[in-house]
Structure formats: structure tokens, C-alpha cells
Enzyme design. Structure first.
Site, mmCIF file in Angstrom:
data_model
loop_
_atom_site.group_PDB
_atom_site.id
_atom_site.type_symbol
_atom_site.label_atom_id
_atom_site.label_comp_id
_atom_site.label_asym_id
_atom_site.label_seq_id
_atom_site.Cartn_x
_atom_site.Cartn_y
_atom_site.Cartn_z
ATOM 1 N N CYS A 36 -11.127 19.009 -15.585
ATOM 2 C CA CYS A 36 -12.368 19.704 -15.962
ATOM 3 C C CYS A 36 -13.034 20.355 -14.748
ATOM 4 O O CYS A 36 -14.066 21.007 -14.872
ATOM 5 C CB CYS A 36 -13.329 18.737 -16.648
ATOM 6 S SG CYS A 36 -14.065 17.547 -15.518
ATOM 7 N N THR B 40 -11.289 -15.181 0.749
ATOM 8 C CA THR B 40 -12.507 -14.360 0.658
ATOM 9 C C THR B 40 -13.553 -14.893 1.619
ATOM 10 O O THR B 40 -13.667 -16.100 1.803
ATOM 11 C CB THR B 40 -13.067 -14.291 -0.783
ATOM 12 O OG1 THR B 40 -14.256 -13.495 -0.766
ATOM 13 C CG2 THR B 40 -13.365 -15.648 -1.380
ATOM 14 N N SER B 41 -14.317 -13.973 2.193
ATOM 15 C CA SER B 41 -15.365 -14.379 3.135
ATOM 16 C C SER B 41 -16.579 -14.942 2.402
ATOM 17 O O SER B 41 -17.455 -15.533 3.026
ATOM 18 C CB SER B 41 -15.775 -13.196 4.016
ATOM 19 O OG SER B 41 -16.184 -12.125 3.197
ATOM 20 N N GLN C 75 -10.960 -9.933 -6.316
ATOM 21 C CA GLN C 75 -11.865 -8.876 -5.842
ATOM 22 C C GLN C 75 -11.048 -7.704 -5.297
ATOM 23 O O GLN C 75 -11.599 -6.662 -4.960
ATOM 24 C CB GLN C 75 -12.756 -9.412 -4.716
ATOM 25 C CG GLN C 75 -13.657 -10.537 -5.141
ATOM 26 C CD GLN C 75 -14.298 -11.208 -3.933
ATOM 27 O OE1 GLN C 75 -15.374 -10.831 -3.504
ATOM 28 N NE2 GLN C 75 -13.619 -12.196 -3.386
ATOM 29 N N CYS D 47 -13.349 10.390 -13.631
ATOM 30 C CA CYS D 47 -14.013 11.677 -13.495
ATOM 31 C C CYS D 47 -15.510 11.437 -13.301
ATOM 32 O O CYS D 47 -16.126 10.692 -14.072
ATOM 33 C CB CYS D 47 -13.765 12.529 -14.738
ATOM 34 S SG CYS D 47 -14.687 14.078 -14.681
ATOM 35 N N HIS E 244 -13.382 -5.821 -9.099
ATOM 36 C CA HIS E 244 -13.903 -4.658 -8.359
ATOM 37 C C HIS E 244 -13.109 -3.384 -8.665
ATOM 38 O O HIS E 244 -13.257 -2.388 -7.956
ATOM 39 C CB HIS E 244 -13.897 -4.928 -6.849
ATOM 40 C CG HIS E 244 -14.923 -5.950 -6.423
ATOM 41 N ND1 HIS E 244 -14.929 -6.537 -5.178
ATOM 42 C CD2 HIS E 244 -15.977 -6.474 -7.092
ATOM 43 C CE1 HIS E 244 -15.953 -7.393 -5.103
ATOM 44 N NE2 HIS E 244 -16.592 -7.380 -6.250
ATOM 45 N N CYS F 135 -10.614 16.592 -11.197
ATOM 46 C CA CYS F 135 -10.232 16.357 -12.593
ATOM 47 C C CYS F 135 -9.824 17.697 -13.213
ATOM 48 O O CYS F 135 -10.185 18.767 -12.698
ATOM 49 C CB CYS F 135 -11.445 15.773 -13.316
ATOM 50 S SG CYS F 135 -11.145 15.313 -15.017
#
Ligand code: APR
Length: 241
Positions: free
Chosen positions: A147, A185-186, A98, A124, A116, A145
């Protein structure tokens, strides 16, 4: 307890490992729900959302810039390295992480999905094209970006779907493994929080590694309580013995 786990691993044909922020804690990276998980009094759930980004991209990017700064100084720890050792030891191996810090990839591990995303990759907001942006600190916040549109981290935020190709890899590994090690991990963020139960439903054996009990402890066959940087290398060593 650890002997029983090693015995199980010796008889494992296909190993799946799932990791969360705890695996990187010993590299100096704060976990999300630990004591040092807040940034300027914000919780991850308040910043890691498309709505927070739309409302205030500067604050969201400042948080990522802070995390990128910490991660840029971090190295994979003994836990990450042991997981790479599992990949070498087992013919069938897969890692679902994750974590977006990229530390697993830096061990050279191949069979994995960063479910994740990765916080060094950006996307972008208009064109959806992705590329790596490794600058730290960022030269402009928010970064733009070519653009002219705002870039966003190429990570999966709360309220967003995990890309289909990542899920496909994860489900294929869940359906083919006979043993799962779920470390650091929780176990509260879905869908990954549901993966250990899916492995159980398929008849698999679930080993949890964490410094404290979590909801996963209720369904794990065995929980080993301690730091992943201690326990995972011990398991790998036990396998060799
Ligand atoms: N060894 C093993 N476990 C550890 C260690 C350690 N050295 N240090 C901390 N932990 C455990 C904690 O006890 C906790 O259960 O790691 C877990 C970290 O939990 P979270 O901070 O909730 O992180 P994670 O489970 O990865 O969060 C899931 O939530 O914020 C989102 O997208 C983000 O991927 C993240 C997801």
C-alpha cells in the site's frame, strides 16, 4: 543444588519456562544488556521505541537488519533443544519467551508465546496487517508495504502494550504452573520481570538459570549459575534418570 531441582521437577505437574536473550547467547546472538549488546553505540532502549521509529525509521531498520543477519545464521542451541525436551516430558508445559529471534519455534516447540513478537514478521504501519518478511539483507530500508506505507517489525517496543492475546496465554500458564524455570533474562523489563513473583504468590517454585545474579535471584527458590546450554540439558537428563 541441581539434585534438589531435579527432585522438584520429578514432582512437577505443570512446568512453565520463561526465557530471555541469554538462552540464545550460545547461538551467537548478542544479548541486549551484555558487553556486546550495543549497536553503533545505541542501547536497545534508544532504538526499540515507537518514537525512535517515527523519528528515524532508517536507523531503527538498519539495527533490525543487522540483528536479522546474525539470527539468519544462527541455529537453536542445546538450551533451546532441552526446553523442547521438557515439552515432551511434561503433560502440562508452557514457554513464555521474550526473544524475537524465532529460535524456539525452530525446535518444533508448540506450547509457547513469543510475548515480544517476532522480528521476521512485519506489520504495515497504516493497515496493521502482518506477514513474514524473510529477506536478508532487506532489499529496501525501510521496507514498504504494497500500500506504499512503511512496514515495521511486528515486535513489542518499549512504551507499547503487549497484545492482549499474548498476555492471556501468559497469565493462564502462570496461574496453572507449579514450577517455573526462568532462564537467560536480566529480569528488568516488565511485565515479564514480574512473572516469577506471580508464580511465587501462587505457591509455585521458582528456579533461575543464569550466568550471573539478577533481581530474580532474590525471589527464586534456587538459582543455578551457569550457561543455559549446559544446565538445561543436565536437568532434562536428570529427569530421565
Ligand atoms: N546462559 C544463561 N544466561 C545467560 C547466558 C547463558 N549462556 N548468557 C547471558 N545470560 C544472561 C545474562 O546474564 C543476562 O541476565 O542473559 C540475560 C540477558 O539479559 P538481557 O540482555 O537484558 O535480555 P532480556 O532479559 O531478554 O531482555 C528483556 O528487553 O531489550 C528488551 O525486548 C527486549 O526481550 C528483551 C527484553
Amino acid at each position: 543444588m541441581i539434585e534438589k531441582v531435579i527432585e522438584r521437577l520429578k514432582n512437577t505437574k505443570s512446568l512453565l519456562v520463561i526465557t530471555g536473550a541469554g538462552i540464545s547467547a550460545e547461538s551467537g546472538i548478542p544479548t541486549f544488556r551484555g558487553a556486546d549488546g550495543l549497536w553503533q553505540n545505541y542501547r536497545a532502549e534508544e532504538l526499540a521505541t515507537p518514537w525512535a521509529f517515527e523519528r528515524d525509521p532508517v536507523t531503527v531498520w538498519k539495527w533490525y537488519d543487522w540483528r536479522r543477519g546474525i539470527i539468519s545464521k544462527a541455529e537453536p542451541n542445546k538450551g533451546h533443544i532441552a526446553i523442547k525436551g521438557f515439552e515432551e516430558r511434561f503433560e502440562n508445559f508452557f514457554l513464555i519467551t521474550q526473544n524475537v529471534d524465532g529460535l524456539h519455534a525452530r525446535t518444533g516447540i508448540k506450547n509457547m508465546v513469543e510475548i515480544h513478537g517476532n522480528l521476521w514478521r512485519v506489520r504495515c504501519s497504516k493497515e496493521n496487517k502482518t506477514f513474514m518478511l524473510l529477506d536478508h539483507p532487506l532489499r529496501e530500508i525501510p521496507p514498504l508495504c504494497d500500500c506504499g506505507n512503511i512496514l515495521r517489525p511486528d515486535v513489542v517496543w518499549f512504551g507499547e502494550s503487549i497484545p492482549y492475546e499474548y498476555l492471556e496465554k501468559a497469565y493462564s500458564a502462570i496461574n496453572s504452573c507449579d514450577t517455573l524455570i526462568v532462564a537467560g533474562t536480566s529480569g528488568v523489563v516488565y511485565p515479564v520481570a514480574s512473572f516469577p513473583q506471580m508464580v511465587k504468590d501462587n505457591g509455585g517454585f521458582v528456579i533461575e538459570v543464569n550466568i550471573e545474579a539478577t533481581p530474580i535471584s532474590q525471589i527464586a527458590d534456587i538459582s543455578l549459575f551457569g550457561a543455559s546450554g549446559d544446565i538445561l540439558p543436565s536437568l532434562l537428563k536428570g529427569l530421565a534418570g
